[in-house]
Structure formats: C-alpha cells, structure tokens
Enzyme design. Sequence first.
Site, PDB file in Angstrom:
ATOM      1  N   GLU A   1     -11.723 -11.938  -5.543  1.00  0.00           N
ATOM      2  CA  GLU A   1     -11.928 -11.780  -6.677  1.00  0.00           C
ATOM      3  C   GLU A   1     -11.394 -12.846  -7.893  1.00  0.00           C
ATOM      4  O   GLU A   1     -10.266 -13.338  -7.521  1.00  0.00           O
ATOM      5  CB  GLU A   1     -11.486 -10.494  -6.819  1.00  0.00           C
ATOM      6  CG  GLU A   1     -11.575  -9.771  -8.509  1.00  0.00           C
ATOM      7  CD  GLU A   1     -11.446  -8.253  -8.595  1.00  0.00           C
ATOM      8  OE1 GLU A   1     -10.682  -7.662  -7.540  1.00  0.00           O
ATOM      9  OE2 GLU A   1     -12.067  -7.583  -9.347  1.00  0.00           O
TER      10      GLU A   1
ATOM     11  N   ASN B   1     -19.519  -1.768  -8.655  1.00  0.00           N
ATOM     12  CA  ASN B   1     -18.281  -1.735  -8.082  1.00  0.00           C
ATOM     13  C   ASN B   1     -17.592  -0.486  -9.112  1.00  0.00           C
ATOM     14  O   ASN B   1     -17.496  -0.306 -10.004  1.00  0.00           O
ATOM     15  CB  ASN B   1     -17.486  -3.067  -8.001  1.00  0.00           C
ATOM     16  CG  ASN B   1     -16.116  -2.722  -8.223  1.00  0.00           C
ATOM     17  OD1 ASN B   1     -15.808  -2.727  -6.720  1.00  0.00           O
ATOM     18  ND2 ASN B   1     -15.182  -2.844  -8.891  1.00  0.00           N
ATOM     19  N   GLU B   2     -16.862   0.451  -8.047  1.00  0.00           N
ATOM     20  CA  GLU B   2     -16.333   1.666  -8.495  1.00  0.00           C
ATOM     21  C   GLU B   2     -16.752   1.904  -9.858  1.00  0.00           C
ATOM     22  O   GLU B   2     -16.236   2.124 -10.811  1.00  0.00           O
ATOM     23  CB  GLU B   2     -14.764   1.054  -8.897  1.00  0.00           C
ATOM     24  CG  GLU B   2     -14.098   0.649  -7.585  1.00  0.00           C
ATOM     25  CD  GLU B   2     -12.542   0.613  -7.723  1.00  0.00           C
ATOM     26  OE1 GLU B   2     -12.030   0.509  -8.833  1.00  0.00           O
ATOM     27  OE2 GLU B   2     -11.807   0.457  -6.596  1.00  0.00           O
TER      28      GLU B   2
ATOM     29  N   TYR C   1      -6.694   1.959  -0.106  1.00  0.00           N
ATOM     30  CA  TYR C   1      -5.699   1.233  -0.364  1.00  0.00           C
ATOM     31  C   TYR C   1      -4.578   1.856   0.452  1.00  0.00           C
ATOM     32  O   TYR C   1      -4.338   3.146   0.539  1.00  0.00           O
ATOM     33  CB  TYR C   1      -5.335   0.718  -1.691  1.00  0.00           C
ATOM     34  CG  TYR C   1      -6.249  -0.235  -2.171  1.00  0.00           C
ATOM     35  CD1 TYR C   1      -6.018  -1.561  -1.778  1.00  0.00           C
ATOM     36  CD2 TYR C   1      -7.392  -0.054  -3.131  1.00  0.00           C
ATOM     37  CE1 TYR C   1      -6.660  -2.686  -2.466  1.00  0.00           C
ATOM     38  CE2 TYR C   1      -8.091  -1.214  -3.635  1.00  0.00           C
ATOM     39  CZ  TYR C   1      -7.717  -2.293  -3.276  1.00  0.00           C
ATOM     40  OH  TYR C   1      -8.577  -3.487  -3.679  1.00  0.00           O
TER      41      TYR C   1
ATOM     42  N   GLU D   1     -12.983  -2.751   0.298  1.00  0.00           N
ATOM     43  CA  GLU D   1     -11.632  -3.015  -0.204  1.00  0.00           C
ATOM     44  C   GLU D   1     -10.298  -2.182   0.672  1.00  0.00           C
ATOM     45  O   GLU D   1     -10.425  -0.824   0.311  1.00  0.00           O
ATOM     46  CB  GLU D   1     -11.407  -2.624  -1.924  1.00  0.00           C
ATOM     47  CG  GLU D   1     -12.179  -3.523  -2.670  1.00  0.00           C
ATOM     48  CD  GLU D   1     -12.004  -3.443  -4.358  1.00  0.00           C
ATOM     49  OE1 GLU D   1     -10.924  -3.047  -4.454  1.00  0.00           O
ATOM     50  OE2 GLU D   1     -12.929  -3.663  -5.170  1.00  0.00           O
TER      51      GLU D   1
ATOM     52  N   GLN E   1      -6.703  -8.836  -0.543  1.00  0.00           N
ATOM     53  CA  GLN E   1      -7.722  -9.986  -0.784  1.00  0.00           C
ATOM     54  C   GLN E   1      -7.442 -11.105  -0.005  1.00  0.00           C
ATOM     55  O   GLN E   1      -6.463 -11.064   0.543  1.00  0.00           O
ATOM     56  CB  GLN E   1      -8.038 -10.384  -2.391  1.00  0.00           C
ATOM     57  CG  GLN E   1      -8.423  -8.848  -3.147  1.00  0.00           C
ATOM     58  CD  GLN E   1      -8.825  -9.228  -4.377  1.00  0.00           C
ATOM     59  OE1 GLN E   1      -8.870 -10.509  -4.919  1.00  0.00           O
ATOM     60  NE2 GLN E   1      -9.077  -8.291  -5.181  1.00  0.00           N
TER      61      GLN E   1
HETATM   62  O1  AHR Z   1      -8.618  -5.350  -5.656  1.00  0.00           O
HETATM   63  C1  AHR Z   1      -8.145  -5.182  -7.014  1.00  0.00           C
HETATM   64  C2  AHR Z   1      -9.007  -4.221  -7.699  1.00  0.00           C
HETATM   65  O2  AHR Z   1      -8.950  -2.851  -7.165  1.00  0.00           O
HETATM   66  C3  AHR Z   1     -10.445  -3.968  -7.660  1.00  0.00           C
HETATM   67  O3  AHR Z   1     -10.876  -5.186  -8.662  1.00  0.00           O
HETATM   68  C4  AHR Z   1     -11.015  -2.930  -7.806  1.00  0.00           C
HETATM   69  O4  AHR Z   1     -12.356  -2.863  -7.366  1.00  0.00           O
HETATM   70  C5  AHR Z   1     -10.013  -2.076  -7.281  1.00  0.00           C
HETATM   71  O5  AHR Z   1      -9.694  -0.859  -8.209  1.00  0.00           O
END
Ligand code: AHR
Length: 509
Positions: free
Chosen positions: A47, A193-194, A257, A314, A361
């Site tokens: 990103e 995205n999101e 995450y 992610e 990432q």
């Molecule tokens: O990976 C960092 C951020 O986390 C990304 O930009 C977003 O999609 C997520 O909230």
Amino acid sequence: MNIVKCSLVVLAMIAAPAFAARPVSISIDAGKPGPVINKNVYGQFAEHLGTGVYEGMWVGPKSTIPNTRGWRNDVVGALKALHVPLVRWPGGCFADTYHWRDGIGPQHQRPSNVHANGSVDEFNAVGTHEFFDLIEMLGAEAYVNGNVGTGSVQEMADWIEYMTADGGSPLARLRARNGREKPFKVAYFGIGNELWGCGGNMKPEYYASLYSNYEHFLRAPAQSRPKMIASGNDTVWTEVLSKELKDRTAGISIHQYTVPTGNWDVKGKDLGFKEDEWISTLANTMKMDQMIKDHVAVLDRNDPNKTIGLMIDEWGTWYDEAAGRSALFQQNSLRDALVAALNFNIFHRHAERVPMTTIAQMVNVLQAMILTDKEKMVLTPTYYAFQMYVPFQDAESLPLAIKDNTSYTLGTVTIPGVSASAARARDGKLYLALVNTDPSRAVDVAVDVAGTKLQGAAGKVLTAAAMDAHNTFQHPQAIGPAPFSTRAAGGKLSIKVPAKAVMVVALEK
Ligand code: AHR
C-alpha cells in the site's frame, strides 16, 4: 548471531535433555488428497502507506541505491527469491482516495496530493505502469484495488479499460502512448476497500447495490476479465453480499489482524514483550480458524456451489507504533514467524474456500517481509516463514490427524502445543509443516503416512533463544532458518521440534 551460529543454537536446543519429549502423533492420509492450496494464499499487500512503497521499494531511477527503472534491486531480488505469487495494490484505505489518472503519463507532470489517511504526501511516481513493471519483474499476479469511496463508476470502468482493453479502444491507445502496447494482466480487481469504515461508512445492503452498479459497467475482454472481489467485513456483511452478489463476485474480502492484547488502543509492543503477550498473540491469531469457519458457514448456505471465495486480503500482526518511525513500521520477530505459520496451517485447512490471502504488508509496514533503512535491507523472520512454506504453493492438501496433542498454558490462556499441515507439492514430495507454540519445551512428533514406510525427514527449522529474536540493520542474520534432518528408527519416524519453532520438512520414503 549469524546463520551458522544460529544452527548450532538450534542443534543445542534440540539436544537439550532438560526439554522432556511429549508424544504427539500425526497421521497423514496421502491417498485422499484434498483441494489444491492456491499459490495466491501466499500473496502480499503493498500500500502507498508509510515507506511501504516509496523508499521501501521505489527509490526512483536517479537514486544512488541500485535500482531497475526505479525499483530497488535488493528488494526485488529478495521478493523474487520468495516466489511472491500475487501483490495487492495500491491500498487499503489509500485505494479509497486514489485516482488512477494521477499516476499515468510522464512522471514529472503527475500531480502531488495528500490522501485521506494523511500519511502519504503522494507524488504519484508509482502508478499503474510502474506497478505492473514490478509485478512483471516478480513474475507475480496483480490484484488491483479500485476506489469506490471517492471515485465513480466511470472512473473505475475507465481504469479497467485502460489496463485490459486491446488496441482499438481509446484508453488502450492512451496506454500505448504511455509506453505499453500490450494490455496488462489483472488477475483480481477489488471493488472498494473497507466500505464499512475508511471506504465510506456504508451499510452492507447499500454497498451491495453499489457493487452491482460498479461491476455491471466494468468491461474487459472475456479472456482478460479480472476476478471481481467484493469488500466484506463480519458475517452480517458476508450474509448480505453472498446473497445479493451471486454470479457477480469471485470472492468476498475479509480483514483480520492480530493484536497481542486484543485492545486496539494499547495493542502491545513489537519487541521486549513478556510471555503473556507471546501466548495472547498466538491465541488471538488462531482465532482466524473460527473466523473462517463462521464465514464459510454463511457461504455454504448461500453459495452451495462454492463459486465465492473468502479472500483474507489483510492479515498479520499490528503492534503499537514507536515514535520516530514511518507510519505503521514495526519490527518483526520470531513471534511473527509463528503467527505467519499458524495462519498458513489454518489457510491450508480451508483451501477449498480460501483461494487467496495477502498479508499486510510486503515492506516496512505492519508484518513485513522486508525492512529497509536508506540503502540497507533486512529480511524478517516472517520472510523466512514464507520462504519455508514455498513448497505449499499450488500443492495438494493432505488430510492430517493430530492425536495426543500437547497444550500450552499460561495463566488463563491455553492453546494447542502443535499445529501442523501436510501437502503433496508439485515436485511430487510430501511436505509437513509443524509449529511448536510452547516457548520453553521441545516436543516429539511421531509421523505416520498411511501405507508408507518413512525413512526420514529433511528441511528447515526456524527458532531462536529469545521469543523476540529479530534481525536488525546492524545484525541482519541474527535469526534465519537452519537445516534440519532426521532418520526413522525401528520403522518409525519421530521429529523433535524445538521450543517456539516453525519447521517444514520433506518426508522421505
Ligand atoms: O493495512 C493498513 C490498513 O488497515 C489498510 O489501509 C486498511 O484497509 C486497514 O484498515
């Protein structure tokens, strides 16, 4: 410590009599192969955030850091060695404010702009052509993420046409004038995205309608139409999207995450943590399994023909940011390698519904493969976990049963001691991946493949004395994989896995 010293430590740890062996038995049924583990399960996310793209990968053609058309040679070389199969770009939340036309044409004429995440003063040196230059150097597939948040149907449709159309179209001619005659190959395209958050604070029903509208106008030649991905969230979103978007989406993306404390306000440190955060991190990352099961249950109801994949685009660790570093830069230790390997074993179990994931990432951001500081580059323990698991890319998953597994407990948290997965790789060999989550005790694993007399096992093991062992720019080889091999005795194969270790071995018949 260099890798040779590291191997000696591993041997010492394996041999140490203080670690009482415990009998765990693993039976693999090689005669009943399961679904293929799509190589794209080992995808990466890059990103425009912090130094993830600029500095970390792109330094520009005039840089004194050796580069190829702007891309750092050291980083590209390391990523090639990792067999990166797929890269998602340009975001993330960055994608929600990205306008692709800013990133084409002569670089010196491209505008600069600040994006909504505030962390990048974006000067658009890396745009569509540069991204595909990287992808083609890596031999990877492209996963491009479009802008629903602040974009329009027309803008997205134009981008798809620009990337995929053959010669006749006006946007294909513009692409050719910008130096690229042949269409780019876009394997996946994310429609937003999101959307529940940074992508526009939407409700799933609203996004489902919006997605249908966008998808309807995204035209590409039939043979080069990307697989379209809808952006999801929790199972409520999966319920709505899988009902509403049948035949319009190849997958629903989920972000999951791993936060050591489980508290986003005080997440936990990348290094110098105690054992309570070791176990809580591993326990939290193992929630991936239940999360996938919950989404798969919804998909199985609404999409029994299994046309919709669950794309975990992610995932990875997210620690507290330390002052003085670029955005979301964090160190990466042995703990991160175990997080990666535990997730790989989970993804393998769900190979049928999880055809693609991209870790967050690739470089310098969150759970990265590579860290850079000016001209210096260092490979992380997560890099090595990905490298050890390369044989699992496009391998046939094999059913595996664990009996008498150990458990590892600290305070009120208990997790399984051993995590494992097995597959028949494209080279014809059987591979077994093992993780020992216990930071203090080695474990003996008896391995059996139905109908086969195993002679031994050989591969690599990644471990270290400290839970937070990591590589630095001063000591770039403090932790790395060491060779491992063992022979069967008395017709039985037993593998001693050191404490806090990731191991991948080929089983020898
Ligand atoms: O990976 C960092 C951020 O986390 C990304 O930009 C977003 O999609 C997520 O909230």
